[in-house]
Scaffold this active site. Structure first.
Site, mmCIF file in Angstrom:
data_model
loop_
_atom_site.group_PDB
_atom_site.id
_atom_site.type_symbol
_atom_site.label_atom_id
_atom_site.label_comp_id
_atom_site.label_asym_id
_atom_site.label_seq_id
_atom_site.Cartn_x
_atom_site.Cartn_y
_atom_site.Cartn_z
ATOM 1 N N ARG A 37 -10.754 -3.171 17.040
ATOM 2 C CA ARG A 37 -10.787 -2.608 15.453
ATOM 3 C C ARG A 37 -11.553 -3.185 14.629
ATOM 4 N NH1 ARG A 37 -6.610 -0.300 11.587
ATOM 5 N NH2 ARG A 37 -8.047 -0.044 10.090
ATOM 6 N N LYS A 87 0.820 -1.134 0.062
ATOM 7 C CA LYS A 87 0.091 0.040 -0.035
ATOM 8 C C LYS A 87 0.855 1.197 -0.010
ATOM 9 C CE LYS A 87 -1.000 -0.178 4.798
ATOM 10 N NZ LYS A 87 -2.165 -0.119 5.778
#
Length: 173
Positions: free
Chosen positions: A117, A24
């Site tokens: 999360r 990424k």
């Protein structure tokens, strides 16, 4: 980059670990990703579908690291082979899109180990979700995963790793 990737993969393989290259940071740069893809890497991973659009010609499995939005499922199935998921509604939609396109999309079911999360917390929800996934067409339960060292700052340790292993054995049984 290629030398570093090959060195890392060699060390990981010696201990039985397959490596997914998280790319990424390079925003889908085809030159860099081609170098990585020409190594013995098993998977390319990114958190943005836009980055996968730049590397459609790379022929190794591609994994979406971010939980997909329902509005992105068509694109997800078209561009990637594997995704992280925790909501059965999303997995159902992936199943519908993948099966209508003659594909099987690999799902890694996310489990929350306290980081807050992402992932399934409740054992009953986990059991119902797994039971449904294994009967859906167009998806395959590839494995389970967990987020650690993120939102809640939960550090991986022997206790939470053993919990993940126990969940894995429970699912297998």
């Amino acid at each position: 980059i290629k030398h570093n990737v090959e060195t890392l993969i060699k060390r990981c393989k010696e201990t039985g670990i397959d490596v997914a290259a998280v790319v990424k940071l390079v925003c889908g740069d085809p030159i860099i990703i081609n170098e990585i893809a020409n190594s013995p890497i098993t998977t390319i991973a990114d958190s943005r579908l836009e980055n996968f659009e730049k590397i459609t010609d790379i022929n190794i499995p591609k994994m979406m690291l971010r939980i997909p939005m329902l509005s992105q499922i068509d694109k997800l199935v078209d561009l990637t082979d594997i995704s992280l998921n925790s909501e059965i509604e999303t997995i159902r939609k992936i199943s519908d899109v993948a099966s209508s396109n003659g594909k099987v999309h690999q799902v890694i079911l996310m489990i929350d180990l306290g980081d807050l999360r992402e992932g399934i917390i409740d054992d009953d929800v986990l059991d119902r979700t797994v039971a449904e996934i294994i009967h859906l067409k167009g998806v395959n339960l590839l494995g389970i995963g967990a987020n650690l060292c993120c939102f809640g700052g939960v550090i991986p340790n022997e206790e939470n790793m053993l919990k993940l292993v126990r969940i894995k054995h429970h699912i297998e049984n």
